[in-house]
Every structure is written in structure tokens, then in C-alpha cells.
Design an enzyme around this catalytic site. Structure first.
Site, PDB file in Angstrom:
ATOM      1  N   GLU A 133       0.809  -1.226   0.000  1.00  0.00           N
ATOM      2  CA  GLU A 133       0.000   0.000   0.000  1.00  0.00           C
ATOM      3  C   GLU A 133       0.843   1.278   0.000  1.00  0.00           C
ATOM      4  O   GLU A 133       0.645   2.183   0.810  1.00  0.00           O
ATOM      5  CB  GLU A 133      -0.969  -0.022   1.185  1.00  0.00           C
ATOM      6  CG  GLU A 133      -1.909  -1.221   1.146  1.00  0.00           C
ATOM      7  CD  GLU A 133      -2.785  -1.367   2.379  1.00  0.00           C
ATOM      8  OE1 GLU A 133      -2.716  -0.505   3.287  1.00  0.00           O
ATOM      9  OE2 GLU A 133      -3.528  -2.362   2.457  1.00  0.00           O
ATOM     10  N   ASN A 174       1.932  -5.106  -3.175  1.00  0.00           N
ATOM     11  CA  ASN A 174       0.554  -5.451  -2.836  1.00  0.00           C
ATOM     12  C   ASN A 174      -0.240  -4.188  -2.510  1.00  0.00           C
ATOM     13  O   ASN A 174       0.257  -3.302  -1.800  1.00  0.00           O
ATOM     14  CB  ASN A 174       0.571  -6.386  -1.609  1.00  0.00           C
ATOM     15  CG  ASN A 174      -0.770  -7.024  -1.322  1.00  0.00           C
ATOM     16  OD1 ASN A 174      -1.314  -7.724  -2.168  1.00  0.00           O
ATOM     17  ND2 ASN A 174      -1.299  -6.796  -0.138  1.00  0.00           N
ATOM     18  N   HIS A 210     -10.593  -6.500  -1.963  1.00  0.00           N
ATOM     19  CA  HIS A 210     -11.622  -6.358  -0.938  1.00  0.00           C
ATOM     20  C   HIS A 210     -12.839  -5.735  -1.625  1.00  0.00           C
ATOM     21  O   HIS A 210     -12.896  -4.523  -1.827  1.00  0.00           O
ATOM     22  CB  HIS A 210     -11.139  -5.456   0.201  1.00  0.00           C
ATOM     23  CG  HIS A 210     -10.028  -6.047   1.019  1.00  0.00           C
ATOM     24  ND1 HIS A 210     -10.231  -7.131   1.847  1.00  0.00           N
ATOM     25  CD2 HIS A 210      -8.723  -5.706   1.128  1.00  0.00           C
ATOM     26  CE1 HIS A 210      -9.092  -7.435   2.450  1.00  0.00           C
ATOM     27  NE2 HIS A 210      -8.153  -6.598   2.025  1.00  0.00           N
ATOM     28  N   GLU A 239      -6.236 -10.838  -1.135  1.00  0.00           N
ATOM     29  CA  GLU A 239      -6.962 -10.593   0.119  1.00  0.00           C
ATOM     30  C   GLU A 239      -8.468 -10.523  -0.111  1.00  0.00           C
ATOM     31  O   GLU A 239      -9.175  -9.697   0.468  1.00  0.00           O
ATOM     32  CB  GLU A 239      -6.491  -9.292   0.792  1.00  0.00           C
ATOM     33  CG  GLU A 239      -5.004  -9.233   1.062  1.00  0.00           C
ATOM     34  CD  GLU A 239      -4.561  -7.985   1.818  1.00  0.00           C
ATOM     35  OE1 GLU A 239      -5.428  -7.344   2.483  1.00  0.00           O
ATOM     36  OE2 GLU A 239      -3.369  -7.648   1.775  1.00  0.00           O
ATOM     37  N   ASP A 241     -12.397 -10.638  -0.218  1.00  0.00           N
ATOM     38  CA  ASP A 241     -13.648 -10.866   0.500  1.00  0.00           C
ATOM     39  C   ASP A 241     -14.727 -10.024  -0.157  1.00  0.00           C
ATOM     40  O   ASP A 241     -14.434  -9.079  -0.892  1.00  0.00           O
ATOM     41  CB  ASP A 241     -13.534 -10.598   2.012  1.00  0.00           C
ATOM     42  CG  ASP A 241     -12.781  -9.315   2.347  1.00  0.00           C
ATOM     43  OD1 ASP A 241     -12.615  -8.442   1.471  1.00  0.00           O
ATOM     44  OD2 ASP A 241     -12.344  -9.177   3.504  1.00  0.00           O
TER      45      ASP A 241
END
Length: 324
Positions: A133, A174, A210, A239, A241
């Protein structure tokens, strides 16, 4: 139709890495959680245990207990390990105060941290999220302690230091919010192109995915993946979801969630992406429920398993997509 094969069996047969971010306490103490991790996934990411804060209880001390437990569990069960993460602006140690250090001291501090952690897991961690990030939501470089001390070249040094210690590990950048074509993913693309032009040893980019509230368009995700691949980088979904805005979940929420998971897996298969990691096992362990700002904004049911670690429709949809 529900399959008689587990997710792990299906992924193994397909040659696909389907992973999960895990918590060491749940892995030790929750039998159902541990069984799901062992039986349903073939790749593990330590959710927090390899971040700088948990690893560094004091200036002179490392505590590798939780990280070792996850890595050892993965190796005992023939799983790959994604190391997350070496450099991040969040979850630094509570005792770490940047103003106590000169810029040169901060550079030495970061080098020592990366070399120590990568060195401990040399040839046991397969992939590292080296930098996490580094780009802000508006596409500018995020102003962090590392950026303030070293400028953009802190990324160069981080990848170089990790590569020096373990040249066999795959090294990734990432980030979140850069899953589809947008202002942020354009900035990430430009950043990685600059790193490659400078000869930085970077192997891939992790798209967190996400999908909270507004879900990215799958055609745009595919286009985004292909342009990173055209740079010579591998791409992984790191990651994932899938949640709805709080109070706005439709009556067929589980079916819509399942359809999106299926669509993303199909994008991976179509574009040659061979790794997808969900950020948690069951809904009870979702990070969304832990952070109040997110729990008030989104539904707390974003994963493949429910509060009791029972498969949801999304689980069957993923297997169906992998089974082809």
C-alpha cells in the site's frame, strides 16, 4: 451442484493455489477452524503475525512464535506460504517513534528488519509482499515514514534487500483499490513500470480485491491483470472478501456473493492468474467485524464459510468454477 471434492482437492487438481489468511490463535485453539484451513486450502498467508508490530515487541527483540506456528503448520500440511508484509505504514511497533531516528538510521532500521525476517524464512516462505500500500487513494505516493526518509527509492531498496537474502523467493508489491482500471491502478502501474525500468527485482503485483459495497467490474479486472502481465509481472489476488453495504443486502445476497466469487475465479483462469487468497476462513473471523469503521459500513459475512465454518454458496461456486 455441491461437489463431493473439497476446495483444496479441486484446486490441487486444477494446479491452482487457493489460499487463506490465518490467525495463529484460532489455528491453535479452534478445532473447526484448523480443520477447514488444513482441508480446504493449499496456500497460507499469516494475517498479522509477520507484520512489523507483532514481530517487534521491543527495539532489540523479535518474537517469531506466531509466525513460526503458521509457517510450520503450512509446511507440515504441504502448503505454500505468502509472507505478508515486510514494509507497511501501518502496524509498526508501539515503541517505534520515527522522530527518534535520522533518515540514515531509518534506512538501516528497515534494512535490518527485512534481512532478519526474510533470512529466518529463507526457502520456507515462497512469496513475500515486500511493500504494501505505497500508493494513496488519489494515485499519489503515500507519505509514510519510509517515503519521508528515503523517497520512492525505499521500494527499490526493500526489494533489493529481500532479493539479496533469498533470491529464490517471489517478491510482490501489494495494494487495495487497484483491482480494476481506475486512477489508483493507473498509478500503481506507473510505479511498477518505474521500478522495472530501474532494474528492481520485483516479480509480481498483488491485487487485494476487498470487494466491499461497490464491487469492481470483472471485465475491468481482467483488463487490469493483462496490462500488469504485459509488464512481465505475475499477478495474484491476495486478500479477497465480498460484502454488501450495511443494511442494504438483497434477499438473494448469498447467491449474488457466490456469483461474484465465481466470476473472479473465472477471470483468474482466463488470464492465467494461478493464486487467489481470501482474507479469512469464516465470517466469524472476518477483519470487517474487528474494525468499527468497517463493521458499521459493511455486512460482516464476506467469506466462503459462515460463523460456524460451514460452507456457503460461494464455496460451491468457487469449486464449480475451478472444476470447469
Amino acid at each position: 451442484m455441491p461437489s463431493d471434492k473439497s476446495l483444496r482437492q479441486t484446486a490441487d487438481e486444477r494446479g491452482f493455489n487457493f489460499g487463506v489468511a490465518v490467525d495463529p490463535d484460532a489455528l491453535r485453539n479452534d478445532v473447526s477452524y484448523r480443520a477447514r484451513v488444513r482441508d480446504e486450502f493449499n496456500t497460507l498467508t499469516p494475517e498479522n503475525a509477520l507484520k512489523m508490530g507483532p514481530l517487534r515487541p521491543s527495539p532489540e527483540t523479535y518474537d517469531f512464535g506466531d509466525a513460526d506456528a503458521i509457517v510450520n503448520f503450512a509446511r507440515a500440511n504441504d502448503m505454500d506460504v505468502r509472507g505478508h508484509t515486510l514494509v507497511w505504514h501501518n502496524q509498526t511497533p508501539t515503541w517505534f517513534q520515527p522522530w527518534d531516528y535520522t533518515d540514515d538510521q531509518l534506512e538501516r532500521f528497515l534494512r535490518e528488519h527485512i534481512q532478519t525476517v526474510v533470512g529466518r524464512y529463507r526457502r520456507t516462505v515462497d512469496v513475500w509482499d515486500v511493500v504494501n500500500e505505497a500508493v494513496a487513494d488519489d494515485g499519489t505516493m503515500r507519505e509514510t515514514v519510509w517515503y519521508d526518509a528515503m523517497g520512492e527509492t525505499y521500494l527499490d531498496r526493500a526489494f533489493e534487500w529481500a532479493h539479496e537474502v533469498d533470491p529464490e523467493a517471489d517478491l510482490y508489491y501489494n495494494d487495495y483499490g487497484a483491482d480494476a482500471i481506475n486512477e489508483k491502478s493507473d498509478a500503481v502501474y506507473d510505479l511498477l513500470e518505474r521500478l522495472l525500468d530501474r532494474g528492481v527485482p520485483i516479480d509480481g503485483v498483488g491485487l487485494q480485491l476487498h470487494a466491499l459495497g461497490e464491487w469492481p467490474d470483472c471485465e475491468s479486472i481482467a483488463e487490469n491483470i493483462r496490462r500488469f502481465q504485459a509488464l512481465g509481472l505475475d499477478v495474484q489476488i491476495t486478500e479477497m472478501d465480498v460484502a454488501f453495504p450495511a443494511g442494504e443486502a438483497p434477499e438473494d445476497a448469498l447467491q449474488r456473493q457466490a456469483a461474484f466469487y465465481r466470476d473472479v475465479v473465472e477471470v483468474c483462469l482466463d488470464t492465467g492468474v494461478d493464486t487467489l487468497v481470501t482474507w479469512g476462513v469464516g465470517d466469524a473471523n472476518s477483519w470487517i467485524r474487528v474494525f468499527r469503521d468497517f463493521s458499521e459500513r459493511y455486512t460482516g459475512d464476506p467469506l466462503l464459510f459462515d460463523d460456524r465454518n460451514r460452507p456457503k454458496p460461494a464455496y460451491d461456486a468457487v469449486i464449480d468454477a475451478l472444476d470447469g
